[in-house]
Design a protein around this motif. Structure first.
Motif, PDB file in Angstrom:
ATOM      1  N   GLU A   1       0.850  -1.200   0.000  1.00 29.24           N
ATOM      2  CA  GLU A   1       0.000   0.000   0.000  1.00 29.24           C
ATOM      3  C   GLU A   1       0.882   1.245   0.000  1.00 29.24           C
ATOM      4  O   GLU A   1       1.929   1.270   0.656  1.00 29.24           O
ATOM      5  CB  GLU A   1      -0.904   0.010   1.239  1.00 29.24           C
ATOM      6  CG  GLU A   1      -1.908  -1.124   1.289  1.00 29.24           C
ATOM      7  CD  GLU A   1      -2.981  -1.005   0.226  1.00 29.24           C
ATOM      8  OE1 GLU A   1      -3.313   0.135  -0.186  1.00 29.24           O
ATOM      9  OE2 GLU A   1      -3.477  -2.050  -0.207  1.00 29.24           O
ATOM     10  N   ASP A   2       0.465   2.263  -0.719  1.00 33.80           N
ATOM     11  CA  ASP A   2       1.239   3.501  -0.819  1.00 33.80           C
ATOM     12  C   ASP A   2       1.599   4.062   0.558  1.00 33.80           C
ATOM     13  O   ASP A   2       2.710   4.550   0.768  1.00 33.80           O
ATOM     14  CB  ASP A   2       0.468   4.562  -1.612  1.00 33.80           C
ATOM     15  CG  ASP A   2       0.399   4.243  -3.096  1.00 33.80           C
ATOM     16  OD1 ASP A   2       1.167   3.368  -3.559  1.00 33.80           O
ATOM     17  OD2 ASP A   2      -0.430   4.848  -3.792  1.00 33.80           O
ATOM     18  N   ASP A   3       0.663   3.993   1.500  1.00 35.78           N
ATOM     19  CA  ASP A   3       0.905   4.539   2.837  1.00 35.78           C
ATOM     20  C   ASP A   3       1.983   3.766   3.598  1.00 35.78           C
ATOM     21  O   ASP A   3       2.537   4.285   4.576  1.00 35.78           O
ATOM     22  CB  ASP A   3      -0.387   4.531   3.661  1.00 35.78           C
ATOM     23  CG  ASP A   3      -1.431   5.500   3.120  1.00 35.78           C
ATOM     24  OD1 ASP A   3      -1.052   6.407   2.333  1.00 35.78           O
ATOM     25  OD2 ASP A   3      -2.612   5.350   3.466  1.00 35.78           O
ATOM     26  N   ASP A   4       2.276   2.529   3.196  1.00 35.26           N
ATOM     27  CA  ASP A   4       3.239   1.687   3.908  1.00 35.26           C
ATOM     28  C   ASP A   4       4.640   1.698   3.300  1.00 35.26           C
ATOM     29  O   ASP A   4       5.585   1.229   3.932  1.00 35.26           O
ATOM     30  CB  ASP A   4       2.742   0.237   3.951  1.00 35.26           C
ATOM     31  CG  ASP A   4       1.422   0.095   4.689  1.00 35.26           C
ATOM     32  OD1 ASP A   4       1.169   0.914   5.598  1.00 35.26           O
ATOM     33  OD2 ASP A   4       0.652  -0.825   4.363  1.00 35.26           O
ATOM     34  N   ILE A   5       4.774   2.214   2.089  1.00 35.79           N
ATOM     35  CA  ILE A   5       6.064   2.143   1.388  1.00 35.79           C
ATOM     36  C   ILE A   5       7.173   2.854   2.149  1.00 35.79           C
ATOM     37  O   ILE A   5       8.260   2.302   2.331  1.00 35.79           O
ATOM     38  CB  ILE A   5       5.946   2.700  -0.051  1.00 35.79           C
ATOM     39  CG1 ILE A   5       5.097   1.751  -0.891  1.00 35.79           C
ATOM     40  CG2 ILE A   5       7.323   2.873  -0.685  1.00 35.79           C
ATOM     41  CD1 ILE A   5       4.792   2.266  -2.288  1.00 35.79           C
ATOM     42  N   LYS A   6       6.908   4.063   2.617  1.00 35.51           N
ATOM     43  CA  LYS A   6       7.959   4.825   3.304  1.00 35.51           C
ATOM     44  C   LYS A   6       8.460   4.085   4.529  1.00 35.51           C
ATOM     45  O   LYS A   6       9.673   3.942   4.735  1.00 35.51           O
ATOM     46  CB  LYS A   6       7.463   6.217   3.683  1.00 35.51           C
ATOM     47  CG  LYS A   6       8.534   7.064   4.330  1.00 35.51           C
ATOM     48  CD  LYS A   6       8.040   8.452   4.669  1.00 35.51           C
ATOM     49  CE  LYS A   6       9.160   9.230   5.336  1.00 35.51           C
ATOM     50  NZ  LYS A   6       8.714  10.534   5.779  1.00 35.51           N
ATOM     51  N   GLY A   7       7.569   3.586   5.359  1.00 37.33           N
ATOM     52  CA  GLY A   7       7.964   2.861   6.561  1.00 37.33           C
ATOM     53  C   GLY A   7       8.753   1.602   6.240  1.00 37.33           C
ATOM     54  O   GLY A   7       9.761   1.301   6.888  1.00 37.33           O
ATOM     55  N   LEU A   8       8.316   0.857   5.230  1.00 34.01           N
ATOM     56  CA  LEU A   8       9.037  -0.352   4.840  1.00 34.01           C
ATOM     57  C   LEU A   8      10.405  -0.019   4.270  1.00 34.01           C
ATOM     58  O   LEU A   8      11.389  -0.702   4.562  1.00 34.01           O
ATOM     59  CB  LEU A   8       8.224  -1.149   3.816  1.00 34.01           C
ATOM     60  CG  LEU A   8       7.062  -1.964   4.381  1.00 34.01           C
ATOM     61  CD1 LEU A   8       6.254  -2.594   3.250  1.00 34.01           C
ATOM     62  CD2 LEU A   8       7.556  -3.024   5.327  1.00 34.01           C
TER      63      LEU A   8
END
Length: 90
Positions: free
Chosen positions: A61-68
């Motif tokens: 999910e786009d919202d999870d990319i940065k954290g991953l």
């Protein structure tokens, strides 16, 4: 016993005319054949861990990319990585 030549596996891909034109342009600029460029990309991709592959494949999910992505970078800095050793380091 007769020794057989090792032959590379053949893989076909379907590209739209626009994608094929863009691929041709990249290959021309890089001075590479399509086979060599795709071979290098595949070698790079399969050496990624599952998390990195998921990001590249757009399965996150786009919202999870940065954290991953931050987690992957942190793992690399500490040397604690889930990555399999590459052929070069085996």
């Amino acid at each position: 016993m007769k020794r057989e030549k090792l032959r590379p596996d053949i893989v076909s891909v379907h590209l739209s005319p626009e994608s094929k034109a863009r691929l041709d342009e990249v290959c021309l600029k890089r001075g590479m054949t399509i086979k060599r460029l795709l071979g290098r990309l595949i070698e790079w991709f399969v050496d990624l861990d599952k998390t990195e592959q998921s990001i590249v494949l757009g399965l996150v999910e786009d919202d999870d990319i940065k954290g991953l992505a931050e987690m992957v970078l942190a793992r690399r800095k500490t040397g604690k990585t889930a990555r399999k050793p590459t052929r070069k380091s085996r």
